[in-house]
Design a protein around this motif. Structure first.
Motif, PDB file in Angstrom:
ATOM      1  N   GLN A  15      78.805  36.137  27.425  1.00  0.00           N
ATOM      2  CA  GLN A  15      79.217  36.094  25.789  1.00  0.00           C
ATOM      3  C   GLN A  15      80.025  34.665  25.795  1.00  0.00           C
ATOM      4  O   GLN A  15      80.903  34.351  26.647  1.00  0.00           O
ATOM      5  CB  GLN A  15      80.371  37.160  25.900  1.00  0.00           C
ATOM      6  CG  GLN A  15      80.803  37.228  24.247  1.00  0.00           C
ATOM      7  CD  GLN A  15      81.705  38.389  24.092  1.00  0.00           C
ATOM      8  OE1 GLN A  15      81.666  39.576  24.816  1.00  0.00           O
ATOM      9  NE2 GLN A  15      82.508  38.324  23.318  1.00  0.00           N
ATOM     10  N   GLY A  17      81.045  31.436  22.825  1.00  0.00           N
ATOM     11  CA  GLY A  17      81.508  30.940  21.489  1.00  0.00           C
ATOM     12  C   GLY A  17      80.333  30.985  20.541  1.00  0.00           C
ATOM     13  O   GLY A  17      79.346  30.898  21.051  1.00  0.00           O
ATOM     14  N   PHE A  18      80.520  30.529  19.130  1.00  0.00           N
ATOM     15  CA  PHE A  18      79.278  30.724  18.379  1.00  0.00           C
ATOM     16  C   PHE A  18      78.799  29.175  18.194  1.00  0.00           C
ATOM     17  O   PHE A  18      77.796  28.567  17.480  1.00  0.00           O
ATOM     18  CB  PHE A  18      79.609  31.029  16.926  1.00  0.00           C
ATOM     19  CG  PHE A  18      78.490  31.717  16.300  1.00  0.00           C
ATOM     20  CD1 PHE A  18      77.795  32.617  16.843  1.00  0.00           C
ATOM     21  CD2 PHE A  18      78.429  31.269  14.924  1.00  0.00           C
ATOM     22  CE1 PHE A  18      76.888  33.481  16.122  1.00  0.00           C
ATOM     23  CE2 PHE A  18      77.303  32.007  14.308  1.00  0.00           C
ATOM     24  CZ  PHE A  18      76.566  32.916  14.639  1.00  0.00           C
ATOM     25  N   GLU A  19      79.157  28.195  18.996  1.00  0.00           N
ATOM     26  CA  GLU A  19      78.857  26.650  18.877  1.00  0.00           C
ATOM     27  C   GLU A  19      77.231  26.606  19.654  1.00  0.00           C
ATOM     28  O   GLU A  19      77.169  27.110  20.772  1.00  0.00           O
ATOM     29  CB  GLU A  19      79.781  25.923  19.489  1.00  0.00           C
ATOM     30  CG  GLU A  19      81.053  25.967  18.558  1.00  0.00           C
ATOM     31  CD  GLU A  19      82.044  26.991  19.135  1.00  0.00           C
ATOM     32  OE1 GLU A  19      81.975  27.457  20.252  1.00  0.00           O
ATOM     33  OE2 GLU A  19      82.709  27.312  18.315  1.00  0.00           O
ATOM     34  N   PRO A  44      73.443  36.860  18.122  1.00  0.00           N
ATOM     35  CA  PRO A  44      74.778  36.647  17.872  1.00  0.00           C
ATOM     36  C   PRO A  44      75.363  38.272  18.013  1.00  0.00           C
ATOM     37  O   PRO A  44      74.706  39.301  18.170  1.00  0.00           O
ATOM     38  CB  PRO A  44      74.807  36.720  16.215  1.00  0.00           C
ATOM     39  CG  PRO A  44      73.283  37.071  15.649  1.00  0.00           C
ATOM     40  CD  PRO A  44      72.377  36.817  16.979  1.00  0.00           C
ATOM     41  N   LEU A  45      76.729  38.077  18.314  1.00  0.00           N
ATOM     42  CA  LEU A  45      77.462  39.295  18.500  1.00  0.00           C
ATOM     43  C   LEU A  45      77.606  40.144  17.214  1.00  0.00           C
ATOM     44  O   LEU A  45      77.589  39.670  16.146  1.00  0.00           O
ATOM     45  CB  LEU A  45      78.763  39.107  19.013  1.00  0.00           C
ATOM     46  CG  LEU A  45      79.099  38.360  20.625  1.00  0.00           C
ATOM     47  CD1 LEU A  45      80.382  37.919  20.819  1.00  0.00           C
ATOM     48  CD2 LEU A  45      78.679  39.359  21.348  1.00  0.00           C
ATOM     49  N   ASP A  47      79.975  41.320  15.597  1.00  0.00           N
ATOM     50  CA  ASP A  47      80.985  40.760  14.800  1.00  0.00           C
ATOM     51  C   ASP A  47      80.905  39.510  14.376  1.00  0.00           C
ATOM     52  O   ASP A  47      81.758  38.913  13.649  1.00  0.00           O
ATOM     53  CB  ASP A  47      82.381  41.152  15.264  1.00  0.00           C
ATOM     54  CG  ASP A  47      82.705  40.222  16.621  1.00  0.00           C
ATOM     55  OD1 ASP A  47      81.841  39.723  16.967  1.00  0.00           O
ATOM     56  OD2 ASP A  47      83.708  40.523  17.230  1.00  0.00           O
ATOM     57  N   GLN A  48      79.706  38.767  14.786  1.00  0.00           N
ATOM     58  CA  GLN A  48      79.525  37.318  14.506  1.00  0.00           C
ATOM     59  C   GLN A  48      80.493  36.296  15.049  1.00  0.00           C
ATOM     60  O   GLN A  48      80.642  35.173  14.451  1.00  0.00           O
ATOM     61  CB  GLN A  48      79.460  37.100  12.855  1.00  0.00           C
ATOM     62  CG  GLN A  48      78.400  37.760  12.218  1.00  0.00           C
ATOM     63  CD  GLN A  48      77.070  37.485  12.577  1.00  0.00           C
ATOM     64  OE1 GLN A  48      76.548  36.472  12.855  1.00  0.00           O
ATOM     65  NE2 GLN A  48      76.224  38.506  13.011  1.00  0.00           N
ATOM     66  N   SER A  49      81.286  37.004  16.156  1.00  0.00           N
ATOM     67  CA  SER A  49      82.232  36.060  16.647  1.00  0.00           C
ATOM     68  C   SER A  49      81.847  35.182  17.647  1.00  0.00           C
ATOM     69  O   SER A  49      82.499  34.413  18.295  1.00  0.00           O
ATOM     70  CB  SER A  49      83.366  36.757  17.251  1.00  0.00           C
ATOM     71  OG  SER A  49      82.838  37.613  18.239  1.00  0.00           O
ATOM     72  N   GLY A  50      80.494  35.177  18.178  1.00  0.00           N
ATOM     73  CA  GLY A  50      79.919  34.376  19.109  1.00  0.00           C
ATOM     74  C   GLY A  50      78.386  34.789  19.457  1.00  0.00           C
ATOM     75  O   GLY A  50      77.987  35.685  18.645  1.00  0.00           O
ATOM     76  N   ASP A  75      83.568  27.474  26.939  1.00  0.00           N
ATOM     77  CA  ASP A  75      82.912  28.392  26.033  1.00  0.00           C
ATOM     78  C   ASP A  75      82.543  29.897  26.479  1.00  0.00           C
ATOM     79  O   ASP A  75      82.458  30.679  25.676  1.00  0.00           O
ATOM     80  CB  ASP A  75      81.497  27.860  25.774  1.00  0.00           C
ATOM     81  CG  ASP A  75      81.525  26.201  25.127  1.00  0.00           C
ATOM     82  OD1 ASP A  75      82.421  26.053  24.084  1.00  0.00           O
ATOM     83  OD2 ASP A  75      81.142  25.568  25.878  1.00  0.00           O
ATOM     84  N   GLN A  77      83.270  33.521  27.283  1.00  0.00           N
ATOM     85  CA  GLN A  77      84.289  34.317  27.368  1.00  0.00           C
ATOM     86  C   GLN A  77      84.150  35.427  28.259  1.00  0.00           C
ATOM     87  O   GLN A  77      85.124  36.095  28.784  1.00  0.00           O
ATOM     88  CB  GLN A  77      84.056  34.850  25.867  1.00  0.00           C
ATOM     89  CG  GLN A  77      84.476  33.888  24.822  1.00  0.00           C
ATOM     90  CD  GLN A  77      84.038  34.107  23.219  1.00  0.00           C
ATOM     91  OE1 GLN A  77      83.545  35.501  23.016  1.00  0.00           O
ATOM     92  NE2 GLN A  77      84.265  33.498  22.340  1.00  0.00           N
TER      93      GLN A  77
END
Length: 91
Positions: A15, A17-19, A44-45, A47-50, A75, A77
């Motif tokens: 998991q 980050g979204f970058e 994507p997760l 919840d769109q957090s990553g 990055d 998690q």
């Protein structure tokens, strides 16, 4: 003619980050540590957090050499290692 070395396939779920740079770093560390990438899935997760990234890795090296370095990345998690599947490569 030498026998083929025993390689083990590992599956990592990571998991991040979204970058986009997070994916670049994962692949770079995997390559630098001498692991072969056999497959990759990214989504994507909920919840769109990553991102949830699944890597299929092949190597005769201990997987701890890779996971220790991946866990150091800013990055990353969460990292989960799934049970390995033994595979023998033939020439």
């Amino acid at each position: 003619m030498n026998a083929s070395p025993m390689n083990t396939q590992h599956t990592l779920t990571i998991q991040t980050g979204f970058e986009v740079v997070a994916i670049e770093r994962l692949l770079q560390v995997t390559r630098y540590r001498g692991f072969q990438l056999c497959g990759m899935e990214m989504k994507p997760l909920a919840d769109q957090s990553g991102l949830l990234v699944t890597l299929n890795i092949l190597s005769d090296k201990p997987i701890s050499l890779l996971t220790a370095q991946l866990n150091k990345l800013y990055d990353v998690q969460h990292l989960e290692l799934h049970a390995p599947a033994a595979a023998v490569l033939r020439a």
